[in-house]
Motif scaffolding. Structure first.
Motif, short mmCIF file in Angstrom:
data_model
loop_
_atom_site.label_atom_id
_atom_site.label_comp_id
_atom_site.label_asym_id
_atom_site.label_seq_id
_atom_site.Cartn_x
_atom_site.Cartn_y
_atom_site.Cartn_z
N UNK A 172 -22.63 -4.13 110.29
CA UNK A 172 -21.66 -3.09 110.48
C UNK A 172 -20.66 -3.16 109.67
N UNK A 173 -20.11 -4.40 109.17
CA UNK A 173 -19.00 -4.46 108.12
C UNK A 173 -19.70 -4.13 106.85
N UNK A 174 -20.93 -4.72 106.43
CA UNK A 174 -21.60 -4.41 105.03
C UNK A 174 -21.68 -2.98 105.02
N UNK A 175 -22.04 -2.32 105.98
CA UNK A 175 -22.45 -0.56 105.75
C UNK A 175 -20.93 0.03 105.66
N UNK A 176 -20.18 -0.38 106.38
CA UNK A 176 -18.68 0.16 106.15
C UNK A 176 -18.04 0.02 105.01
N UNK A 177 -18.46 -0.92 104.25
CA UNK A 177 -17.84 -1.40 103.03
C UNK A 177 -18.75 -0.75 101.76
N UNK A 178 -19.81 -0.40 102.08
CA UNK A 178 -20.76 0.45 100.99
C UNK A 178 -20.52 1.79 101.20
N UNK A 179 -19.96 2.38 102.41
CA UNK A 179 -19.64 3.87 102.68
C UNK A 179 -18.27 3.93 101.85
N UNK A 180 -17.43 3.10 102.21
CA UNK A 180 -16.14 3.02 101.23
C UNK A 180 -16.18 2.94 99.95
N UNK A 181 -17.24 2.25 99.32
CA UNK A 181 -17.41 2.08 98.14
C UNK A 181 -17.98 3.27 97.36
N UNK A 182 -18.89 3.87 98.19
CA UNK A 182 -19.47 5.26 97.66
C UNK A 182 -18.25 6.27 97.58
N UNK A 183 -17.31 6.21 98.41
CA UNK A 183 -16.34 7.27 98.18
C UNK A 183 -15.29 6.95 97.10
N UNK A 184 -15.28 5.62 96.84
CA UNK A 184 -14.54 5.11 95.51
C UNK A 184 -15.11 5.81 94.49
N UNK A 185 -16.55 5.47 94.17
CA UNK A 185 -17.26 5.89 93.15
C UNK A 185 -17.32 7.24 93.00
#
Length: 300
Positions: free
Chosen positions: A38-51
């Motif tokens: 859950x944490x890893x997915x949340x971080x990946x989604x956040x990074x997708x927005x930054x990218x």
């Protein structure tokens, strides 16, 4: 009283610079998958927005504050917390008043995003009219929220466990614009398309942003639902997933599962019956929605 907003350092910097921000819900963290995925997915989604050129603002309720953006330690704590409330419009204020820890659904995230001046929100799928609602009256507060709170919500349609035709009828009655992004058919969450036509279609983030601003100019309440299909490479076709959904629904009924417990049960059971493929598809569609939401936020 003023709204008890607490901004992360990253979101505070974006607000000061006037750069685009995209809201994210937190129930996918607390009620969607186990730690640490859950944490890893949340971080990946956040990074997708930054990218994609925007700042992510994951929203959650902790310590009597509406957290707009989570620091790394806060995200870790939320992802491992037990007995987290699943918050919608009805219980948001109570959770803040009592200092409870709560994860925001679509409705609650829209309310909090609007309080923070954030106009775009990326999620997986909205809630809607549950099957058998003519007997149970089980209809998600997400639908009314879309008619009242001026936030553009990017989703892969409504969750496919729901009654999609009835969900569309309620959205129409409430005056919520449902806009297919580069599609004429309503996405069905894990599936890229359904037999249901979308009433509106737009092919660019600029057009969606212009419509968002025009609603404010016209004094129209409520937001927009942007129906963004899951990438076909990640989808589970309707012919495969719908019999599994039907089995999970029957099991929920047999076990007397109701109200807020229904959706987590169904998603968990469908995960088991698809050997995890439903969760893989869910993560892919959330990231896809995050990218489009960032494009809209930049256009705004």
């Amino acid at each position: 009283m003023t709204a008890p907003l607490a901004f992360s350092a990253e979101v505070s910097a974006a607000r000061a610079a006037g750069t685009p921000i995209v809201a994210l819900e937190s129930t996918i963290i607390t009620h969607g998958m186990p730690w640490p995925q859950n944490r890893d997915t949340a971080q990946e989604v956040e990074q997708t927005i930054r990218d994609a050129g925007a700042t992510p603002a994951t929203i959650a309720i902790m310590g009597g504050k509406i957290h707009i953006g989570l620091e790394a330690a806060e995200l870790d704590n939320l992802a491992q917390a037990n007995n987290v409330m699943k918050l919608s419009r009805a219980d948001l204020a109570a959770a803040l008043a009592t200092g409870a820890t709560g994860a925001t659904t679509v409705a609650a995230t829209m309310i909090c995003a609007n309080l923070a001046g954030i106009g775009v929100f990326a999620t997986g799928g909205i809630g809607g009219v549950h099957r058998g609602a003519e007997e149970s009256f089980d209809i998600s507060a997400d639908l009314r929220e879309l008619s009242e709170t001026p936030v553009t919500v990017v989703a892969a349609g409504a969750k496919a466990i729901l009654d999609l035709p009835k969900t569309m009828e309620v959205l129409e009655t409430l005056g919520v614009p449902v806009i297919g992004y580069q599609t004429d058919r309503l996405p069905a969450f894990w599936s890229a398309t359904s037999e249901i036509a979308v009433p509106l279609r737009m092919d660019t983030a600029d057009d969606i942003a212009t419509a968002h601003r025009m609603r404010a100019t016209l004094g129209l309440p409520g937001g927009q639902l942007i129906a963004n299909p899951i990438p076909t490479s990640a989808e589970i076709a309707s012919a495969e997933i719908m019999p599994i959904v039907a089995q999970a629904l029957a099991e929920a009924q047999d076990q007397g599962i109701a109200a807020k417990a229904v959706t987590p049960f169904l998603l968990g059971r469908i995960f088991e019956l698809t050997d995890g493929r439903s969760l893989t598809a869910n993560i892919a569609l959330v990231k896809n929605n995050a990218r489009l939401a960032a494009d809209i936020a930049r256009a705004l």
